[in-house]
Design a protein around this motif. Structure first.
Motif, PDB file in Angstrom:
ATOM      1  N   ASN A  26      30.699  32.236  48.429  1.00  0.00           N
ATOM      2  CA  ASN A  26      31.329  33.615  47.968  1.00  0.00           C
ATOM      3  C   ASN A  26      32.683  33.902  48.141  1.00  0.00           C
ATOM      4  OD1 ASN A  26      28.580  34.831  47.401  1.00  0.00           O
ATOM      5  ND2 ASN A  26      28.493  35.289  49.472  1.00  0.00           N
ATOM      6  N   ASP A  27      33.470  32.890  48.860  1.00  0.00           N
ATOM      7  CA  ASP A  27      34.843  32.937  49.365  1.00  0.00           C
ATOM      8  C   ASP A  27      35.584  31.538  49.515  1.00  0.00           C
ATOM      9  OD1 ASP A  27      33.742  32.194  51.681  1.00  0.00           O
ATOM     10  OD2 ASP A  27      34.654  33.634  52.807  1.00  0.00           O
ATOM     11  N   ARG A  28      34.892  30.479  48.845  1.00  0.00           N
ATOM     12  CA  ARG A  28      35.424  29.307  48.975  1.00  0.00           C
ATOM     13  C   ARG A  28      36.989  29.154  48.498  1.00  0.00           C
ATOM     14  NH1 ARG A  28      31.689  26.995  46.362  1.00  0.00           N
ATOM     15  NH2 ARG A  28      30.596  26.277  48.209  1.00  0.00           N
ATOM     16  N   GLU A  29      37.354  29.672  47.264  1.00  0.00           N
ATOM     17  CA  GLU A  29      38.528  29.519  46.744  1.00  0.00           C
ATOM     18  C   GLU A  29      39.576  30.365  47.529  1.00  0.00           C
ATOM     19  OE1 GLU A  29      41.740  28.549  43.953  1.00  0.00           O
ATOM     20  OE2 GLU A  29      39.501  27.931  43.985  1.00  0.00           O
ATOM     21  N   ILE A  30      39.190  31.550  47.990  1.00  0.00           N
ATOM     22  CA  ILE A  30      40.095  32.328  48.808  1.00  0.00           C
ATOM     23  C   ILE A  30      40.376  31.523  50.211  1.00  0.00           C
ATOM     24  CG2 ILE A  30      40.348  34.608  50.017  1.00  0.00           C
ATOM     25  CD1 ILE A  30      39.036  35.897  47.825  1.00  0.00           C
ATOM     26  N   LEU A  31      39.247  31.274  50.728  1.00  0.00           N
ATOM     27  CA  LEU A  31      39.455  30.468  52.028  1.00  0.00           C
ATOM     28  C   LEU A  31      40.390  29.249  51.949  1.00  0.00           C
ATOM     29  CD1 LEU A  31      38.419  30.904  54.973  1.00  0.00           C
ATOM     30  CD2 LEU A  31      36.517  29.407  54.278  1.00  0.00           C
TER      31      LEU A  31
END
Length: 265
Positions: A26-31
C-alpha cells in the motif's frame, strides 16, 4: 557490477530488507522515496524464494539505492527444481545483484526435511563459488549443521554474512575468524536480546553489519509492528551505547563494512 558509484558512508546501509513483501503493497513507493531524508542511503533487497528473488532484481532496477540478492530460504527449498539453479544464476548475473541469499538451514519448523534443506543449501553455495559472490546465511536452530557445511567451503566462498545472528558469542567469533560478517538488527534492542549483545561487544566492529529484515523484527519501541529501514537508527544507537562509541562511528564503519562485503567498493 556498477563500479563508478560514489557512496556516502555517513548514510546507513541496510544490508537485509524485504520490500517486495505484501506488507508494503500500500505504501512501498512513498516509503522508499522517503529513506534518503531519514539517513538511509543504501539497502539490499533479499530474495527468499524464486518469486521474491525476481522481485528483488526488479526493485534494484527501479531504485538507484537498492541492490538485489537472489536465493531461496531453507523453508522454501521444497519449491526448487532441476532448472531453478540456472534461473537463479541468470538473476545473479544482473548488473545490481550483489549476493546469493538468503540461503541456509532452518530446523525450527523442519519444512522441508533436513536432507532437502542441506542439498539446496550446498547447491546454492556452489553457485556462489562459481560466481565469486558473497552469501547471506540464514541459520535457525541448526547451529552445528550450518557451521559444518560452511567449514566445507572454507577458502572457496567470497565471504558474506551470518544474517539475523542468534547464536553464542563464541560461535560469532568463530565465524568472524572465518572472514564472515555478523548481521545485527532489531533483536539487539530487545530485553531478551542479551545473547546478541554479548556477541556484539565481543566482535570487532569491522565485522558487523546493520540490517532490518523488514518488515520483520522491528526494534523497540516498535516491537511487533511492521519494520522498515528508518528504524535501523534504534539499532545503531543501541550498538553505540553497548560499545561506548558515537552513533556516527557505528553508521560509518558498518556502511564501509557493507560496501566491502557486497564488493561495491
Amino acid at each position: 557490477m556498477i563500479q563508478d558509484t560514489k557512496f556516502r558512508t555517513d548514510m546507513i546501509f541496510d544490508t537485509h530488507a524485504h520490500y517486495d513483501d505484501e506488507q508494503f503493497d500500500n505504501d512501498r513507493e512513498i516509503l522508499l522515496q522517503s529513506m534518503a531524508g531519514q539517513g538511509i542511503g543504501y539497502m539490499v533487497n533479499v530474495g527468499a524464494s524464486m518469486k521474491s528473488s525476481a522481485a528483488s532484481v526488479k526493485l534494484s532496477e527501479k531504485y538507484s539505492f537498492i541492490y538485489a540478492s537472489v536465493g531461496v530460504h531453507p523453508n522454501e527449498t521444497g519449491e526448487l527444481k532441476k532448472d531453478s539453479l540456472q534461473e537463479l544464476k541468470t538473476m545473479a548475473l544482473k548488473d545490481k545483484s550483489v549476493a546469493i541469499g538468503e540461503i541456509g538451514l532452518d530446523y525450527h519448523y523442519m519444512e522441508p526435511d533436513e536432507k532437502t534443506q542441506k542439498y539446496w543449501f550446498e547447491a546454492q553455495l556452489d553457485l556462489a563459488v562459481e560466481l565469486q559472490m558473497p552469501v547471506i546465511i540464514h541459520s535457525r536452530d541448526s547451529a552445528k549443521d550450518t557451521m559444518d557445511i560452511m567449514k566445507k567451503y572454507t577458502d572457496r566462498l567470497s565471504g558474506g554474512v551470518i544474517h539475523c545472528y542468534s547464536y553464542s558469542r563464541e560461535l560469532a567469533l568463530e565465524y568472524a575468524a572465518m572472514g564472515y560478517y555478523i548481521g545485527v538488527g532489531g533483536v539487539l534492542t530487545f530485553n531478551n536480546g542479551k545473547k546478541l549483545a554479548e556477541a556484539v561487544t565481543a566482535l570487532p566492529l569491522n565485522q558487523i553489519v546493520l540490517e532490518t529484515d523488514c518488515p520483520y523484527l522491528s526494534p523497540e519501541p516498535f516491537r511487533g509492528k511492521r519494520n522498515d529501514s528508518s528504524r535501523i537508527h534504534y539499532v545503531a544507537e543501541r550498538m553505540a551505547e553497548l560499545l561506548g562509541r558515537q552513533k556516527e562511528d557505528i553508521v560509518r564503519i558498518t556502511c564501509e563494512n557493507a560496501l566491502k562485503m557486497y564488493q561495491l567498493s
